[in-house]
Write an enzyme that holds these catalytic residues in place. Sequence first.
Site, short mmCIF file in Angstrom:
data_model
loop_
_atom_site.label_atom_id
_atom_site.label_comp_id
_atom_site.label_asym_id
_atom_site.label_seq_id
_atom_site.Cartn_x
_atom_site.Cartn_y
_atom_site.Cartn_z
N ARG A 15 0.87 -1.26 0.11
CA ARG A 15 -0.37 0.24 -0.21
C ARG A 15 1.05 1.44 -0.08
NH1 ARG A 15 -0.42 4.62 2.42
NH2 ARG A 15 0.40 3.47 4.98
N ASP A 16 1.42 1.72 1.00
CA ASP A 16 2.74 3.33 1.11
C ASP A 16 3.38 2.74 0.13
OD1 ASP A 16 3.52 5.23 2.08
OD2 ASP A 16 3.85 4.50 4.12
N HIS A 207 5.37 4.87 13.00
CA HIS A 207 5.33 4.63 11.50
C HIS A 207 6.41 5.52 10.57
CE1 HIS A 207 3.18 4.37 7.51
NE2 HIS A 207 3.47 5.46 6.65
N HIS A 209 9.29 7.03 7.91
CA HIS A 209 9.38 6.93 6.97
C HIS A 209 11.29 7.43 6.78
CE1 HIS A 209 5.67 6.55 4.17
NE2 HIS A 209 4.72 6.78 5.39
N CYS A 240 4.93 9.01 0.00
CA CYS A 240 3.16 9.44 -0.07
C CYS A 240 3.57 10.18 -0.88
CB CYS A 240 3.22 10.34 0.76
SG CYS A 240 1.33 10.99 1.61
N ASN A 249 8.70 3.81 3.02
CA ASN A 249 8.85 3.76 5.19
C ASN A 249 9.93 3.18 5.33
OD1 ASN A 249 5.57 3.21 4.06
ND2 ASN A 249 5.86 3.56 6.52
P1 HMG Z 1 -12.87 14.35 -2.27
O1 HMG Z 1 -12.78 14.49 -3.79
O2 HMG Z 1 -12.50 15.35 -1.34
O3 HMG Z 1 -14.49 13.27 -2.56
O4 HMG Z 1 -12.05 13.44 -2.68
P2 HMG Z 1 -15.73 13.58 -3.05
O5 HMG Z 1 -16.02 12.86 -1.95
O6 HMG Z 1 -16.33 14.89 -2.80
O7 HMG Z 1 -15.62 12.29 -4.22
C1 HMG Z 1 -14.67 13.21 -5.77
C2 HMG Z 1 -15.22 11.84 -6.43
O8 HMG Z 1 -14.48 11.25 -5.72
C3 HMG Z 1 -16.20 11.24 -6.57
O9 HMG Z 1 -16.71 10.41 -8.04
C4 HMG Z 1 -17.16 9.95 -5.82
O10 HMG Z 1 -17.93 9.11 -6.14
C5 HMG Z 1 -14.85 9.56 -5.46
P3 HMG Z 1 -17.01 11.58 -9.71
O11 HMG Z 1 -18.29 11.23 -8.70
O12 HMG Z 1 -16.07 12.42 -9.61
O13 HMG Z 1 -17.20 10.88 -10.04
N1 HMG Z 1 -14.69 8.89 -4.53
C6 HMG Z 1 -13.99 8.13 -4.14
N2 HMG Z 1 -13.69 7.04 -4.84
C7 HMG Z 1 -13.59 6.04 -4.67
N3 HMG Z 1 -13.03 5.60 -3.56
C8 HMG Z 1 -14.02 6.18 -2.66
C9 HMG Z 1 -14.08 7.95 -3.09
N4 HMG Z 1 -14.45 8.96 -2.41
C10 HMG Z 1 -14.80 9.42 -2.96
N5 HMG Z 1 -13.51 6.04 -0.48
C11 HMG Z 1 -10.50 11.36 -0.53
C12 HMG Z 1 -11.48 13.01 -0.84
C13 HMG Z 1 -10.90 10.99 0.76
C14 HMG Z 1 -11.40 10.32 -1.70
C15 HMG Z 1 -9.31 11.92 -1.48
O14 HMG Z 1 -9.21 13.10 -1.40
C16 HMG Z 1 -9.02 10.87 -1.64
O15 HMG Z 1 -8.89 9.40 -1.86
N6 HMG Z 1 -7.75 10.77 -1.17
C17 HMG Z 1 -6.81 9.54 -1.04
C18 HMG Z 1 -5.35 10.17 -0.78
C19 HMG Z 1 -4.12 9.01 -0.14
O16 HMG Z 1 -4.45 7.40 -0.52
N7 HMG Z 1 -2.98 8.92 0.19
C20 HMG Z 1 -2.04 8.87 0.66
C21 HMG Z 1 -2.62 7.26 1.85
S1 HMG Z 1 -2.13 8.57 2.58
C22 HMG Z 1 -0.15 8.10 2.77
O17 HMG Z 1 -0.31 8.02 3.24
C23 HMG Z 1 -0.23 8.69 4.39
C24 HMG Z 1 0.06 7.50 5.83
O18 HMG Z 1 1.20 6.13 5.32
C25 HMG Z 1 0.65 7.84 6.62
C26 HMG Z 1 1.94 8.49 7.03
O19 HMG Z 1 2.83 8.04 6.84
O20 HMG Z 1 2.19 9.06 7.91
C27 HMG Z 1 -0.95 6.32 6.08
MG MG Z 2 3.04 6.28 5.13
#
Ligand code: HMG
Ligand code: MG
Length: 299
Positions: A15-16, A207, A209, A240, A249
């Site tokens: 995933r990450d 966690h 990195h 990320c 990581n």
């Molecule tokens: P948004 O644009 O504000 O969402 O994004 P929305 O609710 O307004 O929806 C917009 C569109 O997205 C719509 O589709 C929804 O259906 C779709 P459209 O009508 O435009 O075709 N949608 C989705 N589709 C699939 N699955 C869903 C979903 N939700 C809405 N769950 C949202 C808000 C949260 C969805 C967006 O910002 C997003 O997906 N962000 C994910 C970012 C991400 O994955 N980042 C990496 C992971 S975090 C990380 O790596 C840190 C970590 O490792 C810890 C660390 O290192 O600190 C965990």
């Molecule tokens: Mg991370």
Amino acid sequence: MSLPKQVRLVEVGPRDGLQNEQQPISVADKVRLVDDLSAAGLSYIEVGSFVSPKWVPQMAGSAEVFAQIQRKAGVTYAALTPNMKGLEAAIEAGVKEVAVFGAASEAFSQKNINCSIAESLARFAPLLEAARVNGIQVRGYVSCVLGCPYEGEIDPEQVAQVAHELFAMGCYEVSLGDTIGTGTPGKTRQLIERVGRRVPHDKLAGHFHDTYGQALANIYASLLEGIAVFDSSVAGLGGCPYAKGASGNVASEDVLYMLNGLGIDTGIDLDALVDAGERISQLLGRANGSRVARARLGR
Ligand code: HMG
Ligand code: MG
């Protein structure tokens, strides 16, 4: 304080690690990675994310990956879910454990999940309730606990507050994310001491990195604070997408080597893990990011 006797490694490579890869990676290759990791003895693997494919295209095939992995008894296969839509997709895919991800930085919260910290917490509460009803465990993440790519220094009290809220709403464990790897061991200990006043130490995970090469030192510092769960990524894969310049990581192989040397039990086979990391590194055409793997493989 004495060191823990056992540590659980949460493998976040699929995933990450992979979420940041630009090149297409087939479902079959992702499945192979997950199966290699379970065969190496990892008991917790973050397989993918149910997030918007517009935001993180690489995670779009997560449901197929879940459908094709060989589920090994005793292994937790988890997914990230930022909202109800994500949880529903995870339930549909037969996922039994999910993670919500918030941040201690307002700017990062906006960039990563397009809402404020308060909005994210308000979004997570019904998700946790629905997960409870469906018998799904939820882990919580707090990003930017030791620095933010947009805001710089982060107040440990802010981290403690967000971690507390995630724990209070039902996350069984809160993983503290040093998203950009700027933390150092002294600050890590202070952070855990502060957050530990609001969330029990045995409900916290680290966690780290490895962007600044501090991750192993920060893990050792965390061990001294009684933390016994660490997230890591095989071959040090990843970064990320919403934290520019953030490297992967800490490599799982390197953490395992250190834990083995400290006599801390994990149940993971180092040679098998090295093989899994080398296989995916070659597939991606990337240098293996694990120092231990490079040493073992004679590079
Ligand atoms: P948004 O644009 O504000 O969402 O994004 P929305 O609710 O307004 O929806 C917009 C569109 O997205 C719509 O589709 C929804 O259906 C779709 P459209 O009508 O435009 O075709 N949608 C989705 N589709 C699939 N699955 C869903 C979903 N939700 C809405 N769950 C949202 C808000 C949260 C969805 C967006 O910002 C997003 O997906 N962000 C994910 C970012 C991400 O994955 N980042 C990496 C992971 S975090 C990380 O790596 C840190 C970590 O490792 C810890 C660390 O290192 O600190 C965990
Ligand atoms: Mg991370």
